[in-house]
Scaffold this motif. Structure first.
Motif, mmCIF file in Angstrom:
data_model
loop_
_atom_site.group_PDB
_atom_site.id
_atom_site.type_symbol
_atom_site.label_atom_id
_atom_site.label_comp_id
_atom_site.label_asym_id
_atom_site.label_seq_id
_atom_site.Cartn_x
_atom_site.Cartn_y
_atom_site.Cartn_z
ATOM 1 N N ALA A 2 -127.076 -36.438 -57.965
ATOM 2 C CA ALA A 2 -125.639 -36.586 -58.185
ATOM 3 C C ALA A 2 -124.969 -35.269 -58.538
ATOM 4 O O ALA A 2 -123.943 -34.921 -57.979
ATOM 5 C CB ALA A 2 -125.402 -37.591 -59.292
ATOM 6 N N PHE A 3 -125.583 -34.509 -59.415
ATOM 7 C CA PHE A 3 -124.871 -33.328 -59.886
ATOM 8 C C PHE A 3 -124.781 -32.261 -58.812
ATOM 9 O O PHE A 3 -123.906 -31.436 -58.828
ATOM 10 C CB PHE A 3 -125.527 -32.784 -61.155
ATOM 11 C CG PHE A 3 -126.579 -31.770 -60.889
ATOM 12 C CD1 PHE A 3 -126.284 -30.420 -61.055
ATOM 13 C CD2 PHE A 3 -127.830 -32.135 -60.467
ATOM 14 C CE1 PHE A 3 -127.255 -29.476 -60.818
ATOM 15 C CE2 PHE A 3 -128.784 -31.188 -60.228
ATOM 16 C CZ PHE A 3 -128.498 -29.859 -60.402
ATOM 17 N N ARG A 4 -125.701 -32.305 -57.869
ATOM 18 C CA ARG A 4 -125.654 -31.307 -56.816
ATOM 19 C C ARG A 4 -124.330 -31.356 -56.064
ATOM 20 O O ARG A 4 -123.867 -30.365 -55.552
ATOM 21 C CB ARG A 4 -126.780 -31.555 -55.809
ATOM 22 C CG ARG A 4 -128.139 -31.401 -56.391
ATOM 23 C CD ARG A 4 -128.646 -29.980 -56.203
ATOM 24 N NE ARG A 4 -129.793 -29.795 -57.055
ATOM 25 C CZ ARG A 4 -129.799 -28.950 -58.068
ATOM 26 N NH1 ARG A 4 -128.756 -28.201 -58.324
ATOM 27 N NH2 ARG A 4 -130.856 -28.834 -58.823
ATOM 28 N N HIS A 5 -123.766 -32.523 -56.006
ATOM 29 C CA HIS A 5 -122.498 -32.676 -55.298
ATOM 30 C C HIS A 5 -121.432 -31.748 -55.835
ATOM 31 O O HIS A 5 -120.505 -31.400 -55.150
ATOM 32 C CB HIS A 5 -121.974 -34.109 -55.411
ATOM 33 C CG HIS A 5 -122.909 -35.111 -54.843
ATOM 34 N ND1 HIS A 5 -122.637 -36.443 -54.798
ATOM 35 C CD2 HIS A 5 -124.133 -34.964 -54.291
ATOM 36 C CE1 HIS A 5 -123.653 -37.074 -54.255
ATOM 37 N NE2 HIS A 5 -124.566 -36.200 -53.955
ATOM 38 N N PHE A 6 -121.543 -31.383 -57.080
ATOM 39 C CA PHE A 6 -120.435 -30.651 -57.693
ATOM 40 C C PHE A 6 -120.655 -29.151 -57.690
ATOM 41 O O PHE A 6 -119.809 -28.397 -58.080
ATOM 42 C CB PHE A 6 -120.241 -31.099 -59.142
ATOM 43 C CG PHE A 6 -120.249 -32.576 -59.297
ATOM 44 C CD1 PHE A 6 -121.119 -33.161 -60.194
ATOM 45 C CD2 PHE A 6 -119.415 -33.374 -58.543
ATOM 46 C CE1 PHE A 6 -121.139 -34.519 -60.351
ATOM 47 C CE2 PHE A 6 -119.445 -34.744 -58.693
ATOM 48 C CZ PHE A 6 -120.310 -35.311 -59.597
ATOM 49 N N ILE A 14 -119.697 -30.203 -49.668
ATOM 50 C CA ILE A 14 -120.331 -31.101 -50.634
ATOM 51 C C ILE A 14 -120.708 -32.412 -49.969
ATOM 52 O O ILE A 14 -121.864 -32.798 -49.948
ATOM 53 C CB ILE A 14 -119.367 -31.419 -51.785
ATOM 54 C CG1 ILE A 14 -119.085 -30.169 -52.559
ATOM 55 C CG2 ILE A 14 -119.938 -32.479 -52.700
ATOM 56 C CD1 ILE A 14 -117.955 -30.292 -53.493
ATOM 57 N N LYS A 570 -114.388 -30.431 -58.740
ATOM 58 C CA LYS A 570 -113.095 -30.336 -58.079
ATOM 59 C C LYS A 570 -112.026 -30.890 -59.007
ATOM 60 O O LYS A 570 -112.303 -31.581 -59.973
ATOM 61 C CB LYS A 570 -113.108 -31.180 -56.799
ATOM 62 C CG LYS A 570 -113.751 -30.450 -55.642
ATOM 63 C CD LYS A 570 -113.259 -31.046 -54.356
ATOM 64 C CE LYS A 570 -113.715 -32.497 -54.239
ATOM 65 N NZ LYS A 570 -113.033 -33.164 -53.141
ATOM 66 N N ALA A 573 -111.910 -34.868 -59.434
ATOM 67 C CA ALA A 573 -113.106 -35.650 -59.684
ATOM 68 C C ALA A 573 -112.880 -36.413 -60.981
ATOM 69 O O ALA A 573 -111.945 -36.124 -61.710
ATOM 70 C CB ALA A 573 -114.315 -34.736 -59.834
#
Lengths: 577, 324
Positions: A2-6, A14, A570, A573
């Motif tokens: 999940a955190f990789r998305h940010f 992303i 972002k 978010a």
């Protein structure tokens, strides 16, 4: 995942990377079961993807960069906020959030001086009876309406209204007269000079135009606050999170961090895992977490750790109405017999300071030049002998044939205090005093034991205000049911000093009164002051501009920033769809 | 059948009142008062303030008067307003927490039945085989191991170490920006650990029930008859044995209905899931009487309803009960 998305700043990349990863992941699973021969290849492929995304994660956060607007800070709280009108709530989560949405007339700066917040300046009348606040002009509520002295007047009125269920009326009931001189001038007059008066106006000022004439206990502002502060309320997802956004026309300048999220994570172990997984940006740590569990390279690469002295102390309090503790020498002897250093090193792992009295060393009123009780068995034994206690053949102290024993109460759930009780028990046994420990649930400890004065000694802690007014805890008039001088401390000189200090505005004079007050308390030893614990915090390294000071970390929160290339989230978010 | 149903429904009413009365008294006998936990030892709370708060909540009246006031509201289905500082209607607080609890409980119940029943069947068919013993050990390990411990271990492994699954919560922060497909994937990912772990603990019960009742049936003479007339084994198991063996399992299904709205505090706290368990726990800790009573009344009602449904299902599945 999940955190990789940010981690990257561009939106498109992303969603792309995340989608492709999910796809390969399922693909691998299907194909491995169907084509066992090629499975190794696909696993390698998947690992490659994983490796790629991990490389993106190892951004260096050491570059201080330039201040920029953007990003989000994620905090976590064990308990959910109860009510965002600070007047009506007493829990720390509510005050933490409300403190960013509302302003008071005054506030503490980083060195704990009182400075203007919504007030531009103030004058204290010559007779010390009234304060005139000149309010900042051009301050606007988050809904665009101008802020005026009428809002202050409304806040005062609603606070003292008997229909408002608030815990904070006491300071304002001393006000004799409050008046609005003009739109930006507000004056309060007291019966007697009241030194804590000025800081009492740090109370959050409420918007009159949204509340007047309505029942404050059912106001929508409880869930959707409208204030003047650096952050504007955005959203509250019950049980999950509260989201605030930067106030772009804040009167002290727009905060650099765009968004503030407080997540509710009711389990402290989970919260720590979330911190390690970068799901939380800032969190208070236990001594063990601070010194051991966060000491690995990856964590140090991502987080800064801070420690500073807070405003609290832990103590062992004697019931001064109970037989042996009426004697000052016995109390002093016990103070000598307890090894504070051992408690701090053994239980707090060194993250604390030895306490000397009811004020903490970072307060202006602190006086460290008082009687200190370093660990000394000889002194303890000598004092006890003076008081008439003789050691029997079994090594137990006796007076007139009856052994010296008492029960030490501690509240359930506070491991530090329970461990303190155990160390104290051992040290006292060496002197020949038998201390029994009894651990009790908080509500019954208060209702059945403290309120009924049905205790001999107790370990508790006080969180104190940087504004030193020890009236509630140490004045002899505060011994009623539910009042805080439950150890029944009575000392004429202390009463006089507290009253004098309360009615004096001159800080030097007050400091002298409080200095003497602390000397007497140390000499009388009604508490054994154990330690001042450090606050220990981890904050993600991408946040720059943090300045630890006497007031802690939060004093310049609006100046914290994340350089553009280190940003994680972002702008929008965190909001629910 | 209809008469039986009406009779059952009628007797539910005094039972419901009995439950509420007992819960009301017990809850009020606990020391401490609403807000007391917050306000105790707070220098700014004076005696007058405390009295003011007490009379504001109606706590200065005797207990039977308080119960009467509460009862008058509840018969109009008015659950009242929470004593917590947010002062929201109790029904709203329950409503916003109910969906996620029901979702997780439904999923984990489905998981339990989908995995537990086959395990039970396998263990009955291949009794005392090595795999039977292994499966039995596995389900009992799930039953015996503390949930919070397993949860933390798996969170550490899948969350922190492998970085595959999210640790807590039910949605990511960028949820609003995801496409529909990603949203579903996001929620599913968040639900994997909680559902698996809560299901793991429940496997033992259902698989044991299944195994024992199937063993019981397999011993019957008509099974021997079925084998004797040359039916293949799968047919005997599926058509003859399983139908009869499933009866007790249906009862359990009915009895788990009230469990659907309840959640475990420890479990929800660990995964930061804002569900009913947490709401109930926090209400008890804050002595928030209206919320506690609201949840208890709904729980009591569902328990009674679950019993009723179980009985009806029983009757439907077993003609002997229906006719007799």
């Amino acid at each position: 995942m999940a955190f990789r998305h940010f981690l990257t700043s561009k939106a498109e990349s992303i969603s792309f990377s995340s989608a492709s990863f999910t796809l390969t992941d399922t693909f691998v699973r299907i194909t491995t079961s169907m084509l066992p021969r090629h499975s190794l290849l696909y696993i390698l492929l998947a690992l490659l993807f994983l490796g790629c995304s991990q490389q993106k994660g190892t951004t260096s956060y050491d570059d201080p960069g330039k201040p920029a607007y953007g990003d989000t800070i994620v905090m976590a709280s064990i308990g959910e906020a109860s009510n965002l009108i600070p007047l009506l709530s007493t829990d720390s989560a509510s005050h933490e959030i409300a403190g960013r949405v509302y302003n008071g007339l005054v506030k503490y700066d980083k060195d704990l001086n009182i400075v203007g917040d919504l007030a531009e300046s103030w004058e204290i009348a010559k007779d010390n009876l009234s304060i005139t606040f000149r309010l900042k002009k051009d301050v606007k509520w988050h809904d665009g309406k101008p802020f005026t002295a009428h809002d202050v007047m409304y806040t005062y009125k609603v606070t003292i209204d008997p229909k408002t269920p608030t815990a904070y009326a006491a300071d304002f009931q001393l006000v004799k007269k409050a008046e609005v001189c003009d739109d930006h001038t507000f004056r309060v007059t007291y019966d007697k000079p009241f030194a804590p008066a000025l800081i009492s106006w740090a109370t959050a000022i409420m918007p009159r135009h949204l509340l007047e004439g309505k029942d404050i206990t059912t106001s929508p502002l409880i869930r959707k606050p409208v204030g003047t502060g650096p952050f504007v309320f955005k959203e509250w997802i019950p049980g999950d999170r509260v989201v605030l956004a930067a106030n772009t026309d804040y009167f002290e300048g727009r905060p650099y961090i765009d968004r503030y999220i407080m997540r509710i994570i009711p389990d402290s172990a989970t919260m720590f895992l979330e911190l390690k997984r970068y799901g939380v940006d800032m969190m208070g740590l236990t001594p063990l977490q601070f010194l051991k569990q966060t000491e690995y390279p990856r964590f140090k690469q991502e987080y800064n750790k801070f420690k500073y002295l807070g405003f609290s102390y832990t103590y062992l309090g004697f019931n001064l109405k109970h037989g042996p503790f009426k004697d000052k020498r016995v109390r002093q002897a016990i103070s000598y017999a307890i090894d504070r250093k051992e408690i701090i090193d053994g239980i707090l792992l060194g993250l604390g300071e030895e306490a000397t009295g009811p004020f903490t060393p970072n307060m202006w009123a602190y006086n460290g030049n008082v009687r200190r009780y370093g660990y000394s068995m000889e002194k303890a034994l000598a004092l006890l002998k003076d008081a008439g206690y003789e050691k029997g053949s079994d090594g137990i102290l006796k007076k007139n044939g009856s052994p010296f024993e008492f029960t030490l109460l501690v509240n359930q759930g506070n491991t530090v205090r329970i461990q303190c009780a155990e160390l104290i028990q051992r040290r006292l046994a060496e002197v020949g005093i038998t201390a029994k420990i009894r651990v009790l649930e908080w509500a019954s400890l208060i209702n059945e034991f403290i309120d009924k004065r049905n205790f001999e000694a107790i370990i508790l802690g006080w969180s104190i205000n940087p504004e030193p007014d020890p009236y509630d805890i140490w004045h002899s008039s505060k011994q009623g049911v539910k009042e805080l001088n439950f150890i029944s401390f009575e000392n004429k000189e202390v009463d006089e000093l507290i009253e004098k200090a309360r009615h004096t505005f001159d800080r030097e004079k007050r400091k002298r009164y409080y200095g003497r007050f602390q000397e007497i308390i140390a000499e009388e030893a009604p508490y054994v002051f154990l330690f001042y614990p450090y606050a220990t915090v981890a904050i993600h390294k991408r946040f720059k501009g943090i300045e630890p000071a006497a007031a802690g970390l939060n004093h310049n929160f609006i100046k914290w920033y994340v350089p553009e290339d280190q940003r994680r989230y972002k702008a929008n978010a965190a909001l629910s769809p | 059948m209809l008469r039986y149903l009406l009779k059952r429904l009628f007797f539910m009413i005094p039972m419901l009142f009995g439950i509420t009365l007992i819960s009301f008294v017990v809850i009020h006998l606990v020391p401490g008062e609403p807000g007391a936990l917050d306000a105790d030892m707070n220098p700014k709370v004076t005696k007058q303030v405390r009295e003011r708060i007490r009379s504001f909540y109606g706590l200065d009246k005797p207990l039977h008067v308080q119960y009467w006031m509460w009862l008058k509201r509840i018969v109009k289905l008015d659950f009242g307003v929470s004593f917590a500082p947010d002062r929201r209607p109790v029904i709203d607080k329950i409503k916003e927490r109910l969906p996620v609890t029901i979702l997780i409980n439904l999923l984990s119940m489905a998981l339990i039945f989908l995995v537990g029943i086959p395990i039970g069947i396998y263990c009955a068919r291949y009794k005392d085989s090595i795999l039977d013993k292994a499966l039995t050990s596995f389900v009992f390990a799930g039953y015996a191991a503390p949930t919070f411990w397993i949860a933390l271990l798996l969170m550490m492994f899948f969350g922190v170490y492998l970085e595959l699954l999210p640790i807590s919560g039910i949605k990511s922060f960028n949820f609003s920006e995801l496409s529909f497909f990603d949203k579903t994937a996001d929620v599913a990912k968040h639900l994997i650990l909680p559902v698996c772990i809560s299901g793991f603990g429940g496997l033992a019960g259902i698989s044991r029930y299944m195994k024992n009742s199937l063993l019981e049936v397999l011993r019957q003479e008509y099974i021997t008859t079925a084998y004797a007339k040359g039916l293949p084994e799968s047919m005997v198991l599926r058509k003859h044995a399983l139908r009869n063996a499933l009866l007790p399992v249906i009862t359990i299904l009915g009895l788990s209905i009230p469990g659907l709205i309840g959640g475990s505090v420890i479990f929800e706290s660990i995964f930061s899931i804002p569900g009913m368990g947490q709401l109930f726990y926090m209400s008890v800790m804050a002595r928030d009487y209206p919320t506690i009573m609201g949840i208890l009344v709904i729980g009591a009602f569902l328990t009674l309803l679950g019993n009723l449904i179980a009985d009806i299902c029983y009757a439907l599945a077993d003609p002997r009960i229906r006719i007799g």
